[in-house]
Write a protein that holds these residues in place. Sequence first.
Motif, PDB file in Angstrom:
ATOM      1  N   GLU A  37       0.850  -1.184   0.000  1.00 18.95           N
ATOM      2  CA  GLU A  37       0.000   0.000   0.000  1.00 18.95           C
ATOM      3  C   GLU A  37       0.887   1.236   0.000  1.00 18.95           C
ATOM      4  N   GLY A  38       0.411   2.264  -0.644  1.00 20.69           N
ATOM      5  CA  GLY A  38       1.112   3.540  -0.588  1.00 20.69           C
ATOM      6  C   GLY A  38       2.437   3.507  -1.321  1.00 20.69           C
ATOM      7  N   ASP A  39       3.482   3.184  -0.624  1.00 18.94           N
ATOM      8  CA  ASP A  39       4.806   3.321  -1.224  1.00 18.94           C
ATOM      9  C   ASP A  39       5.152   2.190  -2.184  1.00 18.94           C
ATOM     10  N   GLY A  40       4.321   1.150  -2.262  1.00 22.70           N
ATOM     11  CA  GLY A  40       4.616   0.057  -3.175  1.00 22.70           C
ATOM     12  C   GLY A  40       5.794  -0.782  -2.723  1.00 22.70           C
ATOM     13  N   LYS A  41       6.258  -0.565  -1.520  1.00 23.62           N
ATOM     14  CA  LYS A  41       7.423  -1.327  -1.060  1.00 23.62           C
ATOM     15  C   LYS A  41       7.099  -2.235   0.119  1.00 23.62           C
ATOM     16  N   THR A  42       6.124  -1.832   0.904  1.00 22.67           N
ATOM     17  CA  THR A  42       5.802  -2.616   2.086  1.00 22.67           C
ATOM     18  C   THR A  42       4.820  -3.724   1.720  1.00 22.67           C
ATOM     19  N   PRO A  43       5.229  -4.976   1.807  1.00 21.57           N
ATOM     20  CA  PRO A  43       4.271  -6.032   1.491  1.00 21.57           C
ATOM     21  C   PRO A  43       3.128  -6.028   2.505  1.00 21.57           C
ATOM     22  N   LYS A  44       1.915  -6.309   2.000  1.00 20.05           N
ATOM     23  CA  LYS A  44       0.816  -6.574   2.927  1.00 20.05           C
ATOM     24  C   LYS A  44       1.058  -7.919   3.587  1.00 20.05           C
ATOM     25  N   ALA A  45       0.147  -8.314   4.430  1.00 17.43           N
ATOM     26  CA  ALA A  45       0.270  -9.641   5.021  1.00 17.43           C
ATOM     27  C   ALA A  45       0.414 -10.647   3.884  1.00 17.43           C
ATOM     28  N   GLU A  46       1.149 -11.722   4.104  1.00 22.95           N
ATOM     29  CA  GLU A  46       1.370 -12.708   3.046  1.00 22.95           C
ATOM     30  C   GLU A  46       0.033 -13.234   2.508  1.00 22.95           C
ATOM     31  N   PHE A  47      -0.173 -13.105   1.219  1.00 17.71           N
ATOM     32  CA  PHE A  47      -1.400 -13.585   0.576  1.00 17.71           C
ATOM     33  C   PHE A  47      -1.565 -15.090   0.782  1.00 17.71           C
ATOM     34  N   PHE A  48      -0.458 -15.812   0.703  1.00 18.33           N
ATOM     35  CA  PHE A  48      -0.519 -17.278   0.777  1.00 18.33           C
ATOM     36  C   PHE A  48      -0.254 -17.811   2.189  1.00 18.33           C
ATOM     37  N   GLY A  49      -0.220 -16.885   3.151  1.00 16.89           N
ATOM     38  CA  GLY A  49      -0.039 -17.329   4.531  1.00 16.89           C
ATOM     39  C   GLY A  49       1.411 -17.558   4.900  1.00 16.89           C
ATOM     40  N   LYS A  50       2.291 -17.639   3.891  1.00 19.45           N
ATOM     41  CA  LYS A  50       3.728 -17.718   4.154  1.00 19.45           C
ATOM     42  C   LYS A  50       4.460 -17.217   2.926  1.00 19.45           C
ATOM     43  N   PRO A  51       5.753 -17.004   3.024  1.00 14.49           N
ATOM     44  CA  PRO A  51       6.482 -16.460   1.874  1.00 14.49           C
ATOM     45  C   PRO A  51       6.316 -17.344   0.646  1.00 14.49           C
ATOM     46  N   ALA A  52       6.042 -16.700  -0.493  1.00 14.40           N
ATOM     47  CA  ALA A  52       5.824 -17.443  -1.735  1.00 14.40           C
ATOM     48  C   ALA A  52       6.812 -16.956  -2.795  1.00 14.40           C
ATOM     49  N   TYR A  53       7.150 -17.875  -3.702  1.00 17.72           N
ATOM     50  CA  TYR A  53       8.197 -17.634  -4.687  1.00 17.72           C
ATOM     51  C   TYR A  53       7.747 -18.126  -6.059  1.00 17.72           C
ATOM     52  N   LEU A  54       8.512 -17.761  -7.093  1.00 16.90           N
ATOM     53  CA  LEU A  54       8.282 -18.357  -8.411  1.00 16.90           C
ATOM     54  C   LEU A  54       9.124 -19.615  -8.535  1.00 16.90           C
ATOM     55  N   THR A  55       8.549 -20.644  -9.053  1.00 16.74           N
ATOM     56  CA  THR A  55       9.208 -21.948  -9.086  1.00 16.74           C
ATOM     57  C   THR A  55      10.491 -21.928  -9.920  1.00 16.74           C
ATOM     58  N   VAL A  56      11.458 -22.720  -9.515  1.00 15.32           N
ATOM     59  CA  VAL A  56      12.658 -22.914 -10.336  1.00 15.32           C
ATOM     60  C   VAL A  56      12.597 -24.242 -11.096  1.00 15.32           C
ATOM     61  N   SER A  57      11.638 -25.084 -10.744  1.00 15.80           N
ATOM     62  CA  SER A  57      11.523 -26.401 -11.372  1.00 15.80           C
ATOM     63  C   SER A  57      10.243 -27.060 -10.892  1.00 15.80           C
ATOM     64  N   GLY A  58       9.596 -27.820 -11.755  1.00 15.95           N
ATOM     65  CA  GLY A  58       8.411 -28.560 -11.344  1.00 15.95           C
ATOM     66  C   GLY A  58       8.727 -29.983 -10.926  1.00 15.95           C
ATOM     67  N   GLN A  59      10.020 -30.293 -10.811  1.00 14.96           N
ATOM     68  CA  GLN A  59      10.396 -31.687 -10.604  1.00 14.96           C
ATOM     69  C   GLN A  59       9.800 -32.341  -9.363  1.00 14.96           C
ATOM     70  N   LEU A  60       9.907 -31.682  -8.231  1.00 11.86           N
ATOM     71  CA  LEU A  60       9.459 -32.343  -6.998  1.00 11.86           C
ATOM     72  C   LEU A  60       7.962 -32.642  -7.069  1.00 11.86           C
ATOM     73  N   GLU A  61       7.194 -31.681  -7.607  1.00  8.83           N
ATOM     74  CA  GLU A  61       5.754 -31.910  -7.757  1.00  8.83           C
ATOM     75  C   GLU A  61       5.499 -32.979  -8.811  1.00  8.83           C
ATOM     76  N   ALA A  62       6.294 -32.992  -9.875  1.00 12.66           N
ATOM     77  CA  ALA A  62       6.132 -34.025 -10.901  1.00 12.66           C
ATOM     78  C   ALA A  62       6.385 -35.401 -10.306  1.00 12.66           C
ATOM     79  N   GLU A  63       7.334 -35.493  -9.384  1.00 17.08           N
ATOM     80  CA  GLU A  63       7.591 -36.782  -8.738  1.00 17.08           C
ATOM     81  C   GLU A  63       6.350 -37.301  -8.011  1.00 17.08           C
ATOM     82  N   THR A  64       5.610 -36.390  -7.384  1.00 16.68           N
ATOM     83  CA  THR A  64       4.413 -36.861  -6.671  1.00 16.68           C
ATOM     84  C   THR A  64       3.411 -37.472  -7.657  1.00 16.68           C
ATOM     85  N   PHE A  65       3.330 -36.884  -8.845  1.00 20.99           N
ATOM     86  CA  PHE A  65       2.400 -37.427  -9.844  1.00 20.99           C
ATOM     87  C   PHE A  65       2.937 -38.698 -10.489  1.00 20.99           C
TER      88      PHE A  65
END
Lengths: 452, 452
Positions: A177-205
Motif C-alpha cells: 500500500e502507498g509506497d509500493g514497497k511494504t508487502p501486505k500480510a502474506e497472501f498465501f499465509g507464508k512467503p511465496a516464490y516463483l518456481t525454479v523447477s516442477g520436478q518435486l511436484e512431478a515426482e508426486t504425480f
Amino acid sequence: MLTQIIHALSGTVQGDVVIAGWVRSRRDAKDFAFVEVNDGSCLRSIQVIVDREVPGWEEIAHVTTGASVRVEGEIVASPAAGQKWEIRAKRAEIVGSADATYPLQKKGHTMEFLRSIAHLRPRSNLFGAVFRTRSRVAFAVHEFFQKKNFVYVQTPIITSSDCEGAGEMFRVTTQGEGDGKTPKAEFFGKPAYLTVSGQLEAETFACALSKVYTFGPTFRAENSNTTRHAAEFWMIEPEMAFCDLPGDMDLAEEFVKAMVRHVLDHCQEDLEFFGKFVDKELVSRLTLVVERPFQRLSYAEATRILLASGKTFEFPVSDGLPLQSEHERYLTEEHFKAPVTVYDYPRKAKPFYMRANDDGDTVAALDLLVPRIGEIIGGSQREERLDVLQANLKAHGLRDEDYWWYLDLRRFGTVPHAGFGLGFERLLMFLTGVTNIRDVVPFARTPGNAEF
Amino acid sequence: MLTQIIHALSGTVQGDVVIAGWVRSRRDAKDFAFVEVNDGSCLRSIQVIVDREVPGWEEIAHVTTGASVRVEGEIVASPAAGQKWEIRAKRAEIVGSADATYPLQKKGHTMEFLRSIAHLRPRSNLFGAVFRTRSRVAFAVHEFFQKKNFVYVQTPIITSSDCEGAGEMFRVTTQGEGDGKTPKAEFFGKPAYLTVSGQLEAETFACALSKVYTFGPTFRAENSNTTRHAAEFWMIEPEMAFCDLPGDMDLAEEFVKAMVRHVLDHCQEDLEFFGKFVDKELVSRLTLVVERPFQRLSYAEATRILLASGKTFEFPVSDGLPLQSEHERYLTEEHFKAPVTVYDYPRKAKPFYMRANDDGDTVAALDLLVPRIGEIIGGSQREERLDVLQANLKAHGLRDEDYWWYLDLRRFGTVPHAGFGLGFERLLMFLTGVTNIRDVVPFARTPGNAEF
C-alpha cells in the motif's frame, strides 16, 4: 473466407482466392505494381500483380512496406524464377497504412534494435521463422510424450518450496500500500516464490500415474547478463516411476533425436533459412544428431579422455570437478563427433534428490551433451530410500519439515524413479542455430528488461 | 520392459508381462491372494492372482494398501465379472511398503482432506481420472489450434503491463536482504508483476503471424475464497488477424464443441466414472452441447428475454447492467436448453481494448454460455482504430506511454482482429462435473495456500 498464403503457395488451391497480410515490398512497372505480401503462415511472401484496371489500383500503387492489405484475385502459375504461384489481383485494398516511420523497413537491423521492437520483429523473416519453429517444436514435445502415454502435469508456478535449495528465487507478494514497497500480510499465509523447477511436484504425480511430464515456465533471479540465461524460461521435465538411470538415458536420447527429426521433417523451409542466414553448419549438425549413435560414458571415463586429450582448457580438468562447457564441447564436437551422455557424476555439488550410487562418491546423474551447446539435458535417478534422502537433506542444510510431502513419497509405496529436465529455449537455440536466448523468446525477461 | 496396465487390460497384449504399480487392495483365499494393482495409466486396476507356490508369496500375502509392487506373470482371461483380463503371477515382490499410517486407506475421504494430501490424491480413482483428463484435454487444445495452423505463443509471465488495467496483480521482486521485506533495487529496472492475461502480447503476434494462441498460467491477487476462483490458473487465448466478431464467435463455438467431443470420444472410462460418482447429468449435458446448435443473440435480446421470463432473480435485470451467473444459466439451461453466445455488450464496464460498435453504446464483445457453468468464454473484436483506442485509454485513466507498443500495432498496418480467452480450469470443471476449482488443479493456489 481468407486463404492462408502457405496454402496459396502450395499448389493445392486453384482459382479465385482472398488473401490478406502485410506488405514486404512493392515494385512498379509501367502498368503494374508487384506487391510482396506476407501473412506469417510461412516464410515466403506471395507476389500479387495489380494492374491499373483493378479496383484499388490508386491505393495499391502507393502502398508502402508494413501496410496491411486485402487482395481478391486468381492464383496463377508464375513466370518469375523462385516462385511457382502468384496472384493476379481483381480487387485490392489497403486495410491499414504504414508511414515512413515504420521501424521494420527493408534493410538490415541489428539484433539489439530488433529486441527493442519485440512487438514488431515477428514480422521479419528471421523472427517469423523462429516463432513458427518454436510453436511446432512445442507441439512436438507434447506429441512425443502423449504418444507414450505420459500424463501432462501443470505443476505450480507460485510455490513455497525450493527444489534446488539454491536460493535465487523471485519473491511473490501482493502490492504494497502507498509506497509500493511494504508487502501486505502474506497472501498465501507464508512467503511465496516463483518456481525454479516442477520436478518435486512431478515426482508426486509419477508416484501415482507412473509416467508424467511438465512443460511450463520456470524462473531464476540470477543477475547474469549472458547469451544463455534468462530470468524466465520454459522447462520440460519428464518423470518416470519404476525407472532407473539407463532407462532415463534411453528416454533422453530418444527425445532429443525425435525433436531434431521433427524439425528436419516438418520445418524445412524455416530450417533452410536458418542454414543460410544464421548458421551454415546447422543442418549438418542436426543430421549428425539423428544419424550418429549417442555415446555413453561415465564421468570418470570422460575425465580420463579430457586429461589424455592434450588440449589446453581454460578450466582445469580433475576428477571431482564439474565439467565446463568447453569440456563438454570437446567431448561431443571433437572426441566423439556425436552426441554424448555422461553419467555417474561426483556426489558433491549435486542436489539432494539425486540417488547415491553404491560407491559412495557418485550419484546416478546424467548430462546429455550436443555439439555447440554442450549440456542440453540434465537428469538423474531420484533417491527413493527414505533414510538416505533424509541424510542428504541434512547434509544440504535443508529441513525435513519443509519437505514432508516429498518424504511421504518414500514412506508410502516408494519406487525407483528417474527423470530429467531440459530448457526449451536451449533446445530451440540448438535447433535454429540462434545464439542468444533473447532471440528465441517472444518477450525476453532479463536483468533490467520486462518491457511489453 | 514394463507393460502399462492400460495395455495389459486392453486385450492386445498376450502372454508373459511385467507390471508394476500401487496396491489398491488385497483379498485372501485359502491358497491365493488377490491383489488389485493400479499404475495410473487408466482408471481400472488389474487383478493379480498370487498362489503360495509363487516366489514372493511370503511378502505379497501381507502386502497392504499403498505399497508398490512388481509382478511378473501371464495375462489370462478372467472368470470374474467386471474384468476381462487378470494376471497369474509367476514372481511378485514388494518394492516399497506402506504401513497403516498411509493416508489413502480404502474408505471415503472428504474433499478437504484430500486437498491436504495433494501429493497423494492422484493415487485415488477420482483424482487419477481428473488429471488424466486434464492432460488429454490440454493436448486436445494444442491439436485443435495446430491443425488450423495457429502458432502457439508463450507470452511472458512476468510483465510490467496490466492488460485489464484492473490492479489485483501479484508483485515480483527479488528477495529482500535481512528481514525479507525490503525489496532490493528492481531486478527488471521497474516494478514487475505476474501477468493476468497474454492477450495484448498475443495481439502483437497475430499482427505478424495472423493466427496465434496462448496457453499458459495467469494470476489474480484476488482475495476471494470461492469454488470458482484460484490465484493461479491456465488460460487459452487465441487471437486472429483479419477477423471480426462473427468470425470470433465461429471459432469459440467450434472450439467448445471440439473439446466436448474429444472427451466423449477419448476419455470414456474416466467420463463414466465422473458420471457415476461426481455428476449424474454430466454425459447428457455434454451430449447436448455437441448435438444442439449454439444460439446467438445480442445482449439487448438477452435482456428482453430475461425481463419477459417472469422469473425472480436475485440480481436485477436491466438494460446496461452486466449479466449475472443466474441470468446466464437461465438463458442456457431453461430458455434455450442449448449453449448460447451473447454479443454486443454495453460499452461501460468493458475493458479499453474492445472495439466500439457504431451505435456508440455497445462493444463487439462475446460471452459463450454453457449449462451449469454460465460464461465459459469471453472475447471481443479488438479496437484497431488508433484514435478510438487512444480515446478509450484516456477514458479508462490509462496512459498512452504505458501502451506505446500496443498502439504501434494500430500505427503500422493495423488490421481488424479478434480473439477470446477461456480459463482452462473452468473448462475442466465443465467437462468433468467437478464443482471446486481446487480439485481440477494439481496443486491449487488460493488465499492462504501455496503448500507443496
